[in-house]
Design a protein around this motif. Structure first.
Motif, short mmCIF file in Angstrom:
data_model
loop_
_atom_site.label_atom_id
_atom_site.label_comp_id
_atom_site.label_asym_id
_atom_site.label_seq_id
_atom_site.Cartn_x
_atom_site.Cartn_y
_atom_site.Cartn_z
N GLU A 20 0.83 -1.20 0.00
CA GLU A 20 0.00 0.00 0.00
C GLU A 20 0.87 1.25 0.00
OE1 GLU A 20 -3.91 1.77 2.39
OE2 GLU A 20 -2.75 0.10 3.22
N GLY A 21 0.50 2.18 -0.87
CA GLY A 21 1.28 3.39 -1.03
C GLY A 21 2.32 3.31 -2.13
N ASP A 38 -9.17 -5.43 -2.34
CA ASP A 38 -9.65 -5.11 -1.00
C ASP A 38 -8.75 -5.66 0.11
OD1 ASP A 38 -11.89 -3.83 -2.07
OD2 ASP A 38 -13.05 -5.69 -2.12
N ILE A 39 -7.58 -6.16 -0.23
CA ILE A 39 -6.71 -6.73 0.79
C ILE A 39 -6.00 -5.61 1.54
CG2 ILE A 39 -4.66 -8.16 1.20
CD1 ILE A 39 -5.44 -9.87 -1.14
N ASP A 40 -6.12 -5.61 2.85
CA ASP A 40 -5.48 -4.59 3.68
C ASP A 40 -3.98 -4.63 3.50
OD1 ASP A 40 -7.91 -3.77 4.69
OD2 ASP A 40 -7.78 -5.01 6.52
N GLY A 41 -3.40 -3.45 3.36
CA GLY A 41 -1.95 -3.34 3.25
C GLY A 41 -1.41 -3.48 1.85
N LEU A 42 -2.28 -3.79 0.88
CA LEU A 42 -1.84 -3.93 -0.50
C LEU A 42 -2.55 -2.93 -1.40
CD1 LEU A 42 -1.66 -7.82 -0.96
CD2 LEU A 42 0.12 -6.25 -0.16
N PRO A 75 5.51 2.23 -2.35
CA PRO A 75 6.69 2.99 -1.90
C PRO A 75 7.80 3.09 -2.95
CG PRO A 75 6.52 0.87 -0.76
CD PRO A 75 5.22 1.08 -1.46
N ALA A 76 7.91 2.11 -3.83
CA ALA A 76 8.95 2.16 -4.86
C ALA A 76 8.52 2.96 -6.08
CB ALA A 76 9.34 0.75 -5.29
N GLY A 77 7.24 3.32 -6.15
CA GLY A 77 6.74 4.14 -7.25
C GLY A 77 6.79 3.46 -8.61
N VAL A 78 6.57 2.16 -8.64
CA VAL A 78 6.64 1.44 -9.92
C VAL A 78 5.29 1.48 -10.62
CG1 VAL A 78 8.57 -0.04 -9.30
CG2 VAL A 78 6.26 -0.74 -8.65
N GLU A 79 5.31 1.88 -11.88
CA GLU A 79 4.07 2.02 -12.65
C GLU A 79 4.12 1.29 -13.99
OE1 GLU A 79 1.39 3.37 -11.54
OE2 GLU A 79 2.10 4.49 -9.79
#
Length: 319
Positions: free
Chosen positions: A163-164, A235-239, A166-170
């Motif tokens: 989630e978020g 809907d998985i928490d943290g992902l 962090p590595a900014g991969v798109e």
């Protein structure tokens, strides 16, 4: 997560069920002549038959006439999977398969799950099933081993990440410079694309395994079709599922054995009717597909099999 890849495959049925169709049409001797008593019966009943609705006869002549047709699915939402609660096959491609093969062509449709993506086409060629209904993308490598129906659904790619993001991969190119553990489905187009780009990655046998790897911390990124990741892990928490992107034109369709062109042709006729009437979108919209996932007008399976993918991408996606 909505499902786990199961071990509930029914025993693979013989492809002889489909081949019976070609034999059933010949009621005469080896020279194609009808027995005398058959001719007599036809003449005797001709007037009565002429006055009846011939719809059932047309269905039998054009399609399966109740013969068994075995379809293999792969556990990936929202295309095709086994519902955990009901134990029944479901998904967008299954809805289409049941409508065309069952309702319109008259086959006794029998569906089983193949839990390993890499086994789908080999099992098709070996006669374990007659059709693969898994939203499989059409490309030249696969066209060498299977025949494909006309394009049905256009796919984009996304990543399942922390989630978020962090590595900014798109995109796949972003993964080149990122020190991340990446996984993709073995044999899937995403794995092939990453090989082309030069992205180091591992593979998993099922879509559910890929989700489990990221959820369990064994991988940082799972690359798959965007709509699948949203359905399975949105809907998985943290992902988080990243924004989708189109690395290359990717279009899914039903796959058939190479020697079953007549079956492909008849399937395509009914598919065109569904597409033209809007009924196709009605069938797949229940599973989250929209007008945006419909194939570009004029695109054919032959183009996807034979023409350069980059040129097709420019022609159909970049215009």
């Amino acid at each position: 997560m909505s499902f786990k890849t199961s071990t509930m495959r029914a025993g693979a049925l013989s492809a002889a069920a489909l081949l019976v169709l070609t034999a059933c049409g010949d009621n005469g001797d080896e020279n194609g002549e009808e027995p005398d008593d058959a001719n007599g019966a036809a003449e005797e009943n001709g007037d009565a038959d002429a006055g009846e609705d011939n719809g059932a006869e047309d269905d039998a002549d054009a399609g399966g006439g109740g013969e068994a047709l075995t379809i293999s699915l792969f556990g990936e939402e929202p295309y095709s999977w086994i519902d955990e609660e009901t134990g029944e096959p479901t998904g967008a491609t299954i809805a289409v398969a049941e409508e065309i093969f069952g309702e319109r062509m008259g086959y006794d449709v029998q569906i089983e799950e193949e839990p390993n993506w890499d086994n789908l086409i080999p099992g098709l060629g070996a006669g374990h099933w007659d059709v693969v209904s898994a939203g499989m993308s059409i490309n030249s490598d696969r066209c060498a081993e299977a025949a494909f129906g006309e394009p049905e659904l256009v796919y984009t790619t996304a990543f399942l990440v922390e989630e978020g993001n962090p590595a900014g991969v798109e995109t796949f190119e972003d993964l080149l410079d990122a020190d991340l553990d990446v996984v993709a489905l073995s044999g899937a187009v995403e794995s092939g694309w990453m090989n082309d780009v030069g992205v180091d990655h591992d593979t998993v046998d099922s879509a559910a395994d890929g989700v489990d790897f990221v959820e369990g911390g064994r991988a940082d990124v799972f690359a798959l079709t965007a709509i699948s990741l949203e359905a399975m892990a949105g809907d998985i928490d943290g992902l988080e599922v990243t924004d989708s992107f189109a690395h290359e034109l990717s279009v899914g369709a039903h796959a058939f054995r190479l020697d079953e062109q007549d079956l492909v042709d008849e399937f395509n006729e009914h598919l065109a009717e569904l597409m033209d009437s809007g009924e196709y979108l009605d069938l797949v919209s229940e599973f989250g597909f929209t007008e945006d996932e419909m194939p570009p007008s004029g695109l054919t399976a032959q183009e996807l099999c034979e023409e350069d993918p980059e040129e097709l991408t420019e022609q159909y996606l970049d215009d």
